[in-house]
Design a protein around this motif. Sequence first.
Motif, PDB file in Angstrom:
ATOM      1  N   GLU A  85       0.833  -1.199   0.000  1.00  0.00           N
ATOM      2  CA  GLU A  85       0.000   0.000   0.000  1.00  0.00           C
ATOM      3  C   GLU A  85       0.869   1.251   0.000  1.00  0.00           C
ATOM      4  N   ALA A  86       1.962   1.213   0.767  1.00  0.00           N
ATOM      5  CA  ALA A  86       2.871   2.360   0.815  1.00  0.00           C
ATOM      6  C   ALA A  86       3.507   2.613  -0.541  1.00  0.00           C
ATOM      7  N   LEU A  87       3.826   1.544  -1.262  1.00  0.00           N
ATOM      8  CA  LEU A  87       4.390   1.682  -2.605  1.00  0.00           C
ATOM      9  C   LEU A  87       3.369   2.305  -3.555  1.00  0.00           C
ATOM     10  N   ALA A  88       2.136   1.809  -3.502  1.00  0.00           N
ATOM     11  CA  ALA A  88       1.092   2.327  -4.382  1.00  0.00           C
ATOM     12  C   ALA A  88       0.780   3.790  -4.078  1.00  0.00           C
ATOM     13  N   ALA A  89       0.939   4.190  -2.807  1.00  0.00           N
ATOM     14  CA  ALA A  89       0.646   5.562  -2.403  1.00  0.00           C
ATOM     15  C   ALA A  89       1.775   6.528  -2.719  1.00  0.00           C
ATOM     16  N   GLY A  90       2.943   6.002  -3.095  1.00  0.00           N
ATOM     17  CA  GLY A  90       4.077   6.858  -3.402  1.00  0.00           C
ATOM     18  C   GLY A  90       5.007   7.108  -2.227  1.00  0.00           C
ATOM     19  N   LEU A  91       4.739   6.469  -1.099  1.00  0.00           N
ATOM     20  CA  LEU A  91       5.630   6.615   0.048  1.00  0.00           C
ATOM     21  C   LEU A  91       6.977   5.958  -0.235  1.00  0.00           C
ATOM     22  N   LEU A  92       6.964   4.859  -0.978  1.00  0.00           N
ATOM     23  CA  LEU A  92       8.174   4.101  -1.289  1.00  0.00           C
ATOM     24  C   LEU A  92       8.475   4.182  -2.774  1.00  0.00           C
ATOM     25  N   SER A  93       9.766   4.133  -3.105  1.00  0.00           N
ATOM     26  CA  SER A  93      10.143   4.074  -4.515  1.00  0.00           C
ATOM     27  C   SER A  93      10.257   2.632  -4.995  1.00  0.00           C
ATOM     28  N   ARG A  94      10.497   1.708  -4.074  1.00  0.00           N
ATOM     29  CA  ARG A  94      10.513   0.297  -4.451  1.00  0.00           C
ATOM     30  C   ARG A  94      10.404  -0.578  -3.208  1.00  0.00           C
ATOM     31  N   VAL A  95       9.933  -1.805  -3.406  1.00  0.00           N
ATOM     32  CA  VAL A  95       9.828  -2.821  -2.358  1.00  0.00           C
ATOM     33  C   VAL A  95      10.636  -4.026  -2.806  1.00  0.00           C
TER      34      VAL A  95
END
Length: 267
Positions: free
Chosen positions: A178-188
């Motif tokens: 969810e954080a990735l989809a929200a733009g909080l993360l650049s990659r997982v």
Amino acid sequence: MTTVEIGDHADSVTLVTLNRPDRLNTLNADVVRELNDALDTIEHDDRCRVVILTGAGRAFCAGLDLRGFGDDERIAASGPFRGMLARQREIANVAQRLHHLRQPVIAAVNGPAAGGGLALALAADVRVATQDALFAVSFITAGFSACDMGISWLLPRVVGAGRAHEWMLTGRRISADEALAAGLLSRVVSAHDLLSAATAIAEQITHNAPWSVELTKVGMWQAMETSSFDASVEFENRQQVLTAFTEDHLEAVAAFLDKRPARFTYR
């Protein structure tokens, strides 16, 4: 044992590790003091081009240590209001120091990043995380305001006001996906690949001229605070002129034309 470890300057990249794994790297007086000291050292170290911040063990940082911050004597001596405000300012200053550090900061989130841990991740410039990382604005679930350590300013700018306000009001856990989809993360990535992924980004940054990177960090965050498009462009114009007169600009152009790695001198 130190609660914050500074690694070697491998390829101009400095690894900073929060080191209270038995307490999920929660923030107490020792961590806050040692992290501020580490950032002071890094700020004045021209060998360091990029910082990677991570946590030891299975957590990035689970927020404030609710079992005790470790400055009860100061609170007793100063009184509850003055003493607590001094503590609060010291805690919040860690996020401010990270955010204003001249070197770019990459948060390598290896597990839960809650409350103050989320604030540290947000204060970084780039965030990568493991698949089992979790994020939460957990101040509110501990009976505090969710507006702490710069989260009320940083989180809406990173993920948008709509998502940020819901996360802040509920305090619910946010998965890495969810954080990735929200733009909080650049990659997982997998836990095994976390530091190598963060290091790869850091190395890409170090391929650019040092002062150009520093001014870009200043400019990109300054633009977030500027309400006028024209004012931002005028600020950019001055950055371009400043970097145009550096020796490293000439070296970057020469290296590009010669198809070779650049040899920057920070001049």
